[in-house]
Design a protein around this motif. Structure first.
Motif, PDB file in Angstrom:
ATOM      1  N   ARG A 159      38.645  12.267 -33.651  1.00 49.44           N
ATOM      2  CA  ARG A 159      39.320  11.245 -32.844  1.00 49.44           C
ATOM      3  C   ARG A 159      39.481  11.702 -31.400  1.00 49.44           C
ATOM      4  NH1 ARG A 159      44.550  10.030 -36.392  1.00 49.44           N
ATOM      5  NH2 ARG A 159      45.107   8.838 -34.517  1.00 49.44           N
ATOM      6  N   VAL A 160      39.763  12.986 -31.196  1.00 52.59           N
ATOM      7  CA  VAL A 160      39.849  13.529 -29.828  1.00 52.59           C
ATOM      8  C   VAL A 160      38.509  13.394 -29.127  1.00 52.59           C
ATOM      9  CG1 VAL A 160      40.159  15.631 -28.465  1.00 52.59           C
ATOM     10  CG2 VAL A 160      41.740  15.113 -30.328  1.00 52.59           C
ATOM     11  N   GLN A 161      37.456  13.825 -29.814  1.00 55.08           N
ATOM     12  CA  GLN A 161      36.118  13.777 -29.224  1.00 55.08           C
ATOM     13  C   GLN A 161      35.692  12.348 -28.890  1.00 55.08           C
ATOM     14  OE1 GLN A 161      33.061  14.739 -31.977  1.00 55.08           O
ATOM     15  NE2 GLN A 161      31.484  15.031 -30.442  1.00 55.08           N
ATOM     16  N   ALA A 162      35.937  11.405 -29.802  1.00 54.87           N
ATOM     17  CA  ALA A 162      35.536  10.010 -29.578  1.00 54.87           C
ATOM     18  C   ALA A 162      36.330   9.391 -28.433  1.00 54.87           C
ATOM     19  CB  ALA A 162      35.714   9.201 -30.858  1.00 54.87           C
ATOM     20  N   ALA A 163      37.647   9.681 -28.377  1.00 58.50           N
ATOM     21  CA  ALA A 163      38.471   9.135 -27.294  1.00 58.50           C
ATOM     22  C   ALA A 163      38.017   9.674 -25.939  1.00 58.50           C
ATOM     23  CB  ALA A 163      39.939   9.481 -27.534  1.00 58.50           C
ATOM     24  N   LEU A 164      37.689  10.964 -25.877  1.00 54.98           N
ATOM     25  CA  LEU A 164      37.186  11.541 -24.620  1.00 54.98           C
ATOM     26  C   LEU A 164      35.886  10.863 -24.184  1.00 54.98           C
ATOM     27  CD1 LEU A 164      37.779  15.381 -25.097  1.00 54.98           C
ATOM     28  CD2 LEU A 164      39.072  13.788 -23.695  1.00 54.98           C
ATOM     29  N   SER A 165      34.991  10.644 -25.134  1.00 57.33           N
ATOM     30  CA  SER A 165      33.702  10.023 -24.809  1.00 57.33           C
ATOM     31  C   SER A 165      33.898   8.588 -24.322  1.00 57.33           C
ATOM     32  CB  SER A 165      32.786  10.033 -26.028  1.00 57.33           C
ATOM     33  OG  SER A 165      32.573  11.352 -26.466  1.00 57.33           O
ATOM     34  N   ALA A 217      33.106   7.067 -20.589  1.00 60.04           N
ATOM     35  CA  ALA A 217      32.283   5.865 -20.404  1.00 60.04           C
ATOM     36  C   ALA A 217      32.991   4.870 -19.487  1.00 60.04           C
ATOM     37  CB  ALA A 217      31.976   5.226 -21.763  1.00 60.04           C
ATOM     38  N   TYR A 218      34.293   4.668 -19.708  1.00 58.71           N
ATOM     39  CA  TYR A 218      35.054   3.779 -18.821  1.00 58.71           C
ATOM     40  C   TYR A 218      35.019   4.296 -17.385  1.00 58.71           C
ATOM     41  CZ  TYR A 218      37.188   0.960 -22.565  1.00 58.71           C
ATOM     42  OH  TYR A 218      37.394   0.091 -23.595  1.00 58.71           O
ATOM     43  N   ALA A 219      35.189   5.614 -17.204  1.00 58.25           N
ATOM     44  CA  ALA A 219      35.190   6.196 -15.855  1.00 58.25           C
ATOM     45  C   ALA A 219      33.844   6.013 -15.179  1.00 58.25           C
ATOM     46  CB  ALA A 219      35.549   7.682 -15.927  1.00 58.25           C
ATOM     47  N   GLU A 220      32.747   6.164 -15.943  1.00 55.47           N
ATOM     48  CA  GLU A 220      31.416   5.974 -15.367  1.00 55.47           C
ATOM     49  C   GLU A 220      31.195   4.528 -14.941  1.00 55.47           C
ATOM     50  OE1 GLU A 220      29.206   7.449 -18.642  1.00 55.47           O
ATOM     51  OE2 GLU A 220      29.651   9.544 -18.178  1.00 55.47           O
ATOM     52  N   ALA A 236      38.793  21.004 -24.098  1.00 54.89           N
ATOM     53  CA  ALA A 236      37.861  19.937 -23.729  1.00 54.89           C
ATOM     54  C   ALA A 236      38.603  18.733 -23.157  1.00 54.89           C
ATOM     55  CB  ALA A 236      37.041  19.514 -24.947  1.00 54.89           C
ATOM     56  N   ALA A 237      39.741  18.374 -23.772  1.00 51.78           N
ATOM     57  CA  ALA A 237      40.503  17.206 -23.313  1.00 51.78           C
ATOM     58  C   ALA A 237      41.085  17.449 -21.924  1.00 51.78           C
ATOM     59  CB  ALA A 237      41.613  16.884 -24.309  1.00 51.78           C
ATOM     60  N   LEU A 238      41.655  18.639 -21.691  1.00 46.70           N
ATOM     61  CA  LEU A 238      42.222  18.947 -20.366  1.00 46.70           C
ATOM     62  C   LEU A 238      41.143  18.972 -19.295  1.00 46.70           C
ATOM     63  CD1 LEU A 238      44.741  21.740 -21.429  1.00 46.70           C
ATOM     64  CD2 LEU A 238      45.334  19.490 -20.503  1.00 46.70           C
ATOM     65  N   ASN A 239      39.950  19.467 -19.638  1.00 45.90           N
ATOM     66  CA  ASN A 239      38.856  19.502 -18.671  1.00 45.90           C
ATOM     67  C   ASN A 239      38.440  18.084 -18.273  1.00 45.90           C
ATOM     68  OD1 ASN A 239      36.753  21.172 -17.269  1.00 45.90           O
ATOM     69  ND2 ASN A 239      35.404  19.916 -18.517  1.00 45.90           N
ATOM     70  N   SER A 240      38.299  17.197 -19.274  1.00 40.15           N
ATOM     71  CA  SER A 240      37.929  15.808 -18.977  1.00 40.15           C
ATOM     72  C   SER A 240      39.022  15.109 -18.180  1.00 40.15           C
ATOM     73  CB  SER A 240      37.665  15.045 -20.280  1.00 40.15           C
ATOM     74  OG  SER A 240      36.557  15.580 -20.962  1.00 40.15           O
ATOM     75  N   GLN A 241      40.278  15.382 -18.501  1.00 38.47           N
ATOM     76  CA  GLN A 241      41.384  14.756 -17.777  1.00 38.47           C
ATOM     77  C   GLN A 241      41.401  15.196 -16.312  1.00 38.47           C
ATOM     78  OE1 GLN A 241      45.526  15.876 -18.727  1.00 38.47           O
ATOM     79  NE2 GLN A 241      45.909  13.701 -19.113  1.00 38.47           N
ATOM     80  N   LEU A 272      41.927   6.463 -18.107  1.00 38.83           N
ATOM     81  CA  LEU A 272      43.090   7.363 -18.099  1.00 38.83           C
ATOM     82  C   LEU A 272      43.865   7.258 -19.405  1.00 38.83           C
ATOM     83  CD1 LEU A 272      44.783   9.377 -16.525  1.00 38.83           C
ATOM     84  CD2 LEU A 272      46.037   7.462 -15.524  1.00 38.83           C
ATOM     85  N   GLY A 273      44.017   6.042 -19.934  1.00 35.30           N
ATOM     86  CA  GLY A 273      44.710   5.883 -21.207  1.00 35.30           C
ATOM     87  C   GLY A 273      44.029   6.650 -22.330  1.00 35.30           C
ATOM     88  N   LYS A 274      42.693   6.566 -22.389  1.00 35.08           N
ATOM     89  CA  LYS A 274      41.946   7.289 -23.424  1.00 35.08           C
ATOM     90  C   LYS A 274      42.109   8.801 -23.258  1.00 35.08           C
ATOM     91  CE  LYS A 274      40.071   4.168 -26.030  1.00 35.08           C
ATOM     92  NZ  LYS A 274      40.375   4.132 -27.472  1.00 35.08           N
TER      93      LYS A 274
END
Length: 697
Positions: A130-136, A140-143, A172-177, A151-153
């Motif tokens: 679920r973490v991985q899918a939410a990050l992806s 996608a929204y950011a792109e 991974a989540a902190l890096n994407s954020q 940001l919500g994801k």
């Protein structure tokens, strides 16, 4: 992106897969060799273990640039999940397919599979998945430039990751954020996420995760103008990546180093690092980094005066973005290309690059307009359905009241008259409400019609409204002096097309909200500078068009001067900072009559000539206006030849141009200054400015 943790009891194969999973991100060649050895052992393992092996094989091949082999593995994983009736395995396969499609530059398809995977993954109990899918999905929204849901994801993924014992998903989540905050220009929050990321990477004792954190630190530092910190982060990251042997990460860091030295105009070091990045990215099949390296090499060559080499390298880099159909990235690279050519003195090439960028900008603007219309239509349909439901509810109430009345008639005959009276009152009230609802519906229809003709940001007319207006007009011919003369003066129409100078710099420096404030300021001062009878249109992006239906011919130049002065004299206060902008103009009387047969140009071709005049103003210094007054010796040329190259036609004496300079029109920093004629003077080939006489090319 992060790979999900294995679920269920850990076997020996599971343990090996867990060790390989992190290694695959940084040295996929070594990871692939170990995965291939595990294929035989995994045949007797659980469905979850076999699914994870297929997943890692697909991702390892994708990271090695073997996309043709990675894609069938992702499809195999989806089919295996459906066979096992496992939503978790299907979601994992959809996510793997999204990564491979993104690597193959199918951005739209990648986003579709990322969103589908996220919807399915959130129904499972696998927190790591679920973490991985939410990050992806957030990426996608950011792109797509849609930051609120992105940001919500990201925030949801961070909170989920904190519930796991494994620190890798949290890293991974902190890096994407942190990267998302960089895109949103929220630098303080980005550095806060980065500090926590570095602490987590330290606990993991992972050189790879620390190298990723250094790459993110570089992005934050360079965007917040901390150049020394950015360079130090790149150098530290490169040392960690070389220790790991992470070829793709090395290629990205090298190209970022070349970009840092490019900003300092150190072209020798730019070429050194860009060429190193080019070699590494080609060995690792990293097309995106290869394209960026080619663009940096092209800019370095142009800065060194090697125009042919620079153009060749730039065009090679542009070809990747065109294949990827990444329009925002292509638009940004074309702007850089135009600015680099302009600094190198190739004004013709710069204008061509700006034209290509403008075409992309118009396409993006049209898509946004269509999306706004669809949203309005959807809102209208929703309100219409709600009104219908309300009417049905009231109708049911009436029917219920009538049934009650019948019962009362049967039981109490002497109350019959009173019941009829009450029923009449109820019907009257309902009729009044129906009339009121119909009146509101008519008002909503009128509002929808008005909104479809207006630009939502500036409240000016939009491009579609102007096109409909011009098609509906029956404009008089130019050779009707009895209709075109008033008090001895020649009354004509006029077209003005203006573009904000250095608007990308405003967006990059202060953010898109500041750019929107600048566009609203320009719209307001155009209303002040022009008359109520004049039509002002947001033409697209940072372009505005004004159509003046009746003005003395000798006053057109004065209107251009007034527009330049009105906008350049104003400033926008945004977050305590004063932002001043200037504009460039192209203009002409309307209708335009090139020949002696009295036939006027269609309005579309007149606007095209004004657009060409605008680009001459851009190419020769900005903060000025170029106007097309008329034509000479038209029998010796053709309209097609003039439209092909306005400047050449002007030098040949076929076109009569006028120049109006804005206040302090000496060119922006870094632009070549050119000798110019006095404002509003008629320009002829013999008296041309030095920059025009030498030619744009």
């Amino acid at each position: 992106m992060l790979l999900p943790a294995l679920a269920g009891a850990q076997t020996a194969v599971d343990s090996q897969l867990a060790e390989i999973r992190e290694q695959s991100r940084f040295v996929p060649d070594k990871a692939l060799a170990q995965l291939l050895k595990l294929q035989g052992e995994a045949q007797n393992e659980s469905a979850a273990t076999r699914a994870e092996l297929i997943n890692q094989l697909s991702l390892a091949r994708m990271r090695l640039g073997q996309n043709e082999a990675a894609l069938p593995l992702a499809d195999e994983l989806i089919a295996f999940g459906r066979q096992q009736r496992s939503d978790a395995i299907i979601a994992k396969g959809l996510l793997a397919k999204a990564y491979v499609l993104f690597a193959m530059t199918d951005v739209k398809g990648a986003h579709q599979f990322a969103f589908e995977s996220d919807r399915l993954a959130q129904t499972t109990s696998d927190l790591a998945l679920r973490v991985q899918a939410a990050l992806s999905a957030g990426q996608a929204y950011a792109e797509q430039g849609n930051f609120p849901p992105a940001l919500g994801k990201m925030q949801g993924a961070v909170e989920l990751a904190r519930r796991l014992d494994d620190l890798v998903p949290l890293a991974a989540a902190l890096n994407s954020q942190a990267r998302l905050y960089t895109q949103m220009k929220e630098y303080e929050q980005g550095f806060a996420a980065l500090d926590e990321l570095i602490a987590v990477a330290g606990k993991l004792q992972s050189p790879g995760r620390l190298a990723m954190a250094k790459s993110t630190e570089y992005g934050l530092a360079i965007e917040s103008r901390q150049t020394r910190r950015a360079l130090r982060a790149l150098q530290d990251g490169l040392e960690l990546e070389r220790r790991l042997g992470a070829q793709r990460m090395i290629a990205v860091t090298l190209v970022n180093l070349s970009d840092s030295y490019l900003k300092e105009q150190d072209y020798a070091r730019t070429l050194q690092y860009a060429n190193e990045s080019l070699q590494v990215s080609r060995r690792s099949n990293d097309s995106a980094t290869e394209a960026t390296a080619l663009v940096n090499i092209g800019q370095a060559y142009l800065g060194m005066g090697r125009l042919a080499d620079g153009k060749r390298s730039f065009e090679a880099g542009l070809a990747f973005y065109e294949r990827a159909n990444s329009q925002p990235d292509l638009q940004a690279v074309l702007i850089e290309y135009g600015m680099a050519l302009e600094r190198a003195g190739d004004l013709r090439g710069a204008v061509a690059a700006y034209h290509r960028e403008r075409a992309i900008s118009n396409q993006l603007f049209e898509r946004q307009r269509q999306q706004a219309v669809l949203e309005l239509q959807e809102k209208y349909e929703t309100e219409k359905k709600q009104r219908q439901i309300e009417l049905l509810r009231r109708e049911n109430q009436v029917k219920g009241a009538e049934l009650d009345n019948r019962r009362l008639q049967q039981r109490v005959w002497w109350l019959l008259a009173l019941v009829f009276a009450l029923a009449a009152v109820i019907v009257g009230l309902l009729y009044r409400k129906v009339r009121h609802a119909n009146a509101q519906l008519e008002v909503k229809n009128l509002e929808l019609k008005a909104q479809s003709a207006l630009d939502p940001l500036t409240s000016l007319y939009n491009r579609r409204h102007f096109q409909d207006f011009m098609r509906s007009q029956h404009l008089p011919a130019a050779h009707q002096p009895e209709l075109r003369k008033a008090h001895g003066d020649d009354i004509v129409g006029a077209l003005f097309l203006l573009d904000v100078d250095h608007f990308k710099h405003v967006n990059d420096t202060y953010g898109h909200a500041a750019g929107d404030a600048v566009l609203r300021m320009i719209a307001e001062h155009l209303r002040i500078a022009l008359r109520e009878t004049d039509m002002i249109v947001r033409w697209g992006g940072e372009e505005f068009l004004a159509f003046l239906p009746a003005i003395p011919r000798h006053g057109i130049d004065e209107v251009a001067r007034r527009i330049l002065s009105s906008i350049s004299s104003q400033a926008v206060l945004y977050q305590g900072r004063s932002i001043s902008v200037k504009v460039s103009l192209g203009f002409s009387p309307f209708p335009l009559v090139p020949g002696e047969d009295g036939a006027a140009l269609p309005w579309e071709r007149a606007v095209n000539l004004v657009d060409m005049a605008l680009y001459l103003a851009k190419a020769h210094g900005r903060n000025r206006a170029y106007g097309v007054r008329g034509f000479h010796n038209f029998a010796q040329t053709s309209m097609e030849a003039i439209e092909q190259d306005l400047e050449r036609a002007w030098r040949a004496g076929f076109v009569d141009l006028t120049v109006v300079l804005g206040a302090s029109a000496d060119g922006a920093p870094g632009e070549p200054a050119a000798e110019q004629p006095a404002p509003a003077d008629k320009v002829s080939p013999a008296g041309a400015p030095a920059a025009l006489r030498s030619g744009a090319g």
